[in-house]
Design an enzyme around this catalytic site. Structure first.
Site, PDB file in Angstrom:
ATOM      1  N   LYS A 141      51.384  49.593  42.271  1.00 33.28           N
ATOM      2  CA  LYS A 141      51.026  49.573  40.858  1.00 33.28           C
ATOM      3  C   LYS A 141      49.691  50.266  40.702  1.00 33.28           C
ATOM      4  O   LYS A 141      48.737  49.991  41.444  1.00 33.28           O
ATOM      5  CB  LYS A 141      50.929  48.138  40.352  1.00 33.28           C
ATOM      6  N   ASP A 195      52.068  49.771  49.234  1.00 28.95           N
ATOM      7  CA  ASP A 195      51.422  49.493  47.955  1.00 28.95           C
ATOM      8  C   ASP A 195      50.322  50.502  47.632  1.00 28.95           C
ATOM      9  O   ASP A 195      49.915  51.302  48.465  1.00 28.95           O
ATOM     10  CB  ASP A 195      50.827  48.086  47.965  1.00 28.95           C
ATOM     11  N   MET A 210      40.673  40.813  41.640  1.00 31.06           N
ATOM     12  CA  MET A 210      41.391  41.168  40.401  1.00 31.06           C
ATOM     13  C   MET A 210      40.740  40.523  39.174  1.00 31.06           C
ATOM     14  O   MET A 210      41.429  40.031  38.277  1.00 31.06           O
ATOM     15  CB  MET A 210      42.871  40.771  40.504  1.00 31.06           C
TER      16      MET A 210
END
Length: 255
Positions: free
Chosen positions: A55, A34, A168
């Site tokens: 991402k 990741d 997040m």
């Protein structure tokens, strides 16, 4: 039919990966990693195929459905797939989902826990998530749900005396601040830590009332975690103790 090991890479500092995780990488035929994984960790798997599936800034290298299919196809063709994830894969890491998918398609699955950023990143900045007399518990909450909204749990956490760690959540900082202000907690300490445990780590410490201005001035952004609670004030104590210790050492040093 193949083998999947979901591995936690830790919060960023390469030395925070576990020995068991290193052994898994050394035995990998394919590593799917990741965006928050330190690429230096791939050196533990020089024999493996490395595939970036992360991402960055809202851009996906692969959608989750494609990652699931890639795990299965590579395990069948190459045998041992290591799915390397930042922090701990079972703390907002979707590790459980990928293991379920792999097992449902006949793969043998295993998991190696990692050190979670939710506790390690504050610790690196001298912030304990619990402290006698200040916090008896801590909440770890996702700041953004799959519907791209602020989790309802933040409003509940704001009513408690617990330390609250929000992952997040930078895009929802204004909403978070508003919830805490409604609870009369404008003076509560809060910290925002970007790139925690890494060489380019940045931090901003303020109160609920002033944190947005500090974030703007320090240009703090994702990837970052938000820590809210009286324990954030402990960082100032640790800094003062370190300065006092340094001053004593300098005084003892020969001219």
């Amino acid at each position: 039919m193949g083998f999947l090991t979901v591995v936690g890479a830790g919060p960023g500092d390469v030395e925070l990966i576990t020995l068991k995780a290193i052994k898994a990488l050394q035995g990998a035929d394919v590593v799917l990693y990741d965006a928050l994984v330190n690429p230096e960790l791939l050196e533990y798997a020089p024999q493996a195929e490395h595939i970036f599936v992360g991402k960055r800034k809202g851009c996906y290298a692969y959608r989750q459905e494609q990652i699931n299919e890639l795990i299965v196809s590579r395990a069948r063709s190459h045998r041992h797939v290591v799915r390397l994830k930042g922090g701990d894969p079972f703390v907002f890491g979707r590790g459980a989902e990928e293991m379920e998918f792999a097992a449902a398609h006949g793969l043998t699955v295993d998991m190696v826990p990692g050190i979670s950023s939710s506790t390690a990143v504050p610790a690196y900045q001298g912030i304990p998530v619990t402290k006698r007399g200040s916090s008896e518990s801590f909440w770890v909450i996702t700041g953004t749900t799959k519907e791209h909204k602020l989790s309802n749990d933040v409003a509940l956490a704001a009513q408690s005396e617990a330390t609250v760690i929000i992952l997040m959540g930078m895009s929802k900082l204004s909403e978070i601040v508003t919830l805490y202000k409604k609870q009369g907690k404008s003076d509560l300490p809060i910290g925002v830590i970007q790139n925690g445990t890494c060489w380019d780590e940045k931090i901003g410490v303020a109160t609920v009332a002033t944190i947005e201005e500090v974030v703007r001035k320090r240009q703090l952004a994702n990837p970052a975690i938000i820590v809210i609670g009286e324990v954030v004030a402990h960082r100032k104590i640790m800094i003062q103790l370190a300065e006092n210790h340094r001053s004593k050492l300098e005084a003892l040093s020969p001219v």
